[in-house]
Design a protein around this motif. Structure first.
Motif, PDB file in Angstrom:
ATOM      1  N   LEU A   4     -33.680 -32.967 -11.244  1.00  0.00           N
ATOM      2  CA  LEU A   4     -33.769 -31.080 -10.944  1.00  0.00           C
ATOM      3  C   LEU A   4     -32.711 -31.358  -9.556  1.00  0.00           C
ATOM      4  O   LEU A   4     -32.743 -31.748  -8.747  1.00  0.00           O
ATOM      5  N   ILE A   5     -32.548 -29.377  -9.199  1.00  0.00           N
ATOM      6  CA  ILE A   5     -31.623 -29.533  -8.518  1.00  0.00           C
ATOM      7  C   ILE A   5     -31.909 -27.962  -8.145  1.00  0.00           C
ATOM      8  O   ILE A   5     -32.738 -26.978  -8.720  1.00  0.00           O
ATOM      9  N   TYR A   6     -32.498 -27.798  -6.912  1.00  0.00           N
ATOM     10  CA  TYR A   6     -33.516 -26.752  -6.618  1.00  0.00           C
ATOM     11  C   TYR A   6     -32.176 -25.636  -5.742  1.00  0.00           C
ATOM     12  O   TYR A   6     -31.129 -26.345  -4.911  1.00  0.00           O
ATOM     13  N   GLY A   7     -31.636 -24.434  -5.679  1.00  0.00           N
ATOM     14  CA  GLY A   7     -31.521 -23.259  -5.084  1.00  0.00           C
ATOM     15  C   GLY A   7     -31.885 -23.192  -3.616  1.00  0.00           C
ATOM     16  O   GLY A   7     -33.155 -23.172  -3.307  1.00  0.00           O
ATOM     17  N   TYR A   8     -30.486 -22.855  -2.722  1.00  0.00           N
ATOM     18  CA  TYR A   8     -30.881 -21.942  -0.936  1.00  0.00           C
ATOM     19  C   TYR A   8     -30.152 -21.013  -0.395  1.00  0.00           C
ATOM     20  O   TYR A   8     -29.015 -21.547  -0.546  1.00  0.00           O
ATOM     21  N   ASP A  24     -24.748 -17.668 -10.539  1.00  0.00           N
ATOM     22  CA  ASP A  24     -23.773 -18.792  -9.678  1.00  0.00           C
ATOM     23  C   ASP A  24     -23.755 -19.854  -9.770  1.00  0.00           C
ATOM     24  O   ASP A  24     -23.799 -20.978  -9.689  1.00  0.00           O
ATOM     25  N   LEU A  25     -25.618 -20.942  -9.073  1.00  0.00           N
ATOM     26  CA  LEU A  25     -25.866 -21.695  -8.547  1.00  0.00           C
ATOM     27  C   LEU A  25     -26.443 -21.999 -10.258  1.00  0.00           C
ATOM     28  O   LEU A  25     -26.536 -23.483 -10.050  1.00  0.00           O
ATOM     29  N   ARG A  26     -27.269 -21.554 -10.276  1.00  0.00           N
ATOM     30  CA  ARG A  26     -27.471 -21.215 -11.599  1.00  0.00           C
ATOM     31  C   ARG A  26     -26.918 -22.113 -12.803  1.00  0.00           C
ATOM     32  O   ARG A  26     -26.525 -23.880 -13.549  1.00  0.00           O
ATOM     33  N   THR A  27     -25.535 -21.616 -12.851  1.00  0.00           N
ATOM     34  CA  THR A  27     -24.324 -22.081 -13.723  1.00  0.00           C
ATOM     35  C   THR A  27     -23.068 -23.208 -13.233  1.00  0.00           C
ATOM     36  O   THR A  27     -23.406 -24.139 -13.700  1.00  0.00           O
ATOM     37  N   ALA A  38     -36.259 -23.690  -9.435  1.00  0.00           N
ATOM     38  CA  ALA A  38     -35.979 -22.873  -8.319  1.00  0.00           C
ATOM     39  C   ALA A  38     -34.962 -22.278  -7.404  1.00  0.00           C
ATOM     40  O   ALA A  38     -33.807 -22.916  -6.795  1.00  0.00           O
ATOM     41  N   THR A  39     -35.393 -21.285  -6.486  1.00  0.00           N
ATOM     42  CA  THR A  39     -33.891 -20.593  -5.963  1.00  0.00           C
ATOM     43  C   THR A  39     -35.090 -20.844  -4.214  1.00  0.00           C
ATOM     44  O   THR A  39     -35.950 -19.431  -4.518  1.00  0.00           O
ATOM     45  N   PHE A  40     -34.347 -21.408  -2.892  1.00  0.00           N
ATOM     46  CA  PHE A  40     -35.529 -20.751  -2.046  1.00  0.00           C
ATOM     47  C   PHE A  40     -35.083 -19.592  -1.204  1.00  0.00           C
ATOM     48  O   PHE A  40     -33.843 -19.613  -0.558  1.00  0.00           O
ATOM     49  N   GLU A  57     -40.284 -29.285  -1.118  1.00  0.00           N
ATOM     50  CA  GLU A  57     -40.570 -29.378  -2.722  1.00  0.00           C
ATOM     51  C   GLU A  57     -39.384 -30.551  -3.063  1.00  0.00           C
ATOM     52  O   GLU A  57     -39.751 -30.748  -4.244  1.00  0.00           O
ATOM     53  N   LEU A  58     -39.138 -30.939  -2.371  1.00  0.00           N
ATOM     54  CA  LEU A  58     -37.512 -31.994  -2.920  1.00  0.00           C
ATOM     55  C   LEU A  58     -38.447 -32.921  -2.489  1.00  0.00           C
ATOM     56  O   LEU A  58     -38.279 -34.164  -3.870  1.00  0.00           O
TER      57      LEU A  58
END
Length: 101
Positions: A4-8, A24-27, A38-40, A57-58
């Protein structure tokens, strides 16, 4: 199973382009073979709530990847930015990816 990777991102730095930055984060996540969760979003009245939620969450998800548009999204000044980076890497053992690199 992919990690998993989360955006901020800080909406005050997005200059009205939050949606484009999130793409861009998703790409980046997809290109790295990671599962974007998800993005925070830190609100314009940035009090750090989204960062605290990200850290929780992490830990909850045992996730170890965070992506930001640039390191400036962690903090506008070098000392707070280094403190937040240290918290992500030491406490959550997270790798921080940046789209800008």
């Amino acid at each position: 199973m992919r990690a998993l990777i989360y955006g901020y991102l800080r909406d005050d730095l997005a200059d009205g382009h939050s949606e484009e930055l999130e793409v861009d984060l998703r790409t980046l996540a997809r290109e790295q073979g990671l599962c974007f969760a998800a993005t925070f979003h830190e609100s314009l009245s940035s009090d750090g709530t989204a960062f605290v939620e990200l850290m929780c969450e992490l830990m909850r998800a045992d996730a170890h990847h965070v992506v930001v548009p640039s390191l400036e999204h962690l903090a506008g000044q070098a000392i707070p930015r280094e403190a937040l980076l240290a918290k992500l890497t030491r406490v959550a053992t997270a790798r921080v990816w940046t789209v800008a690199d």
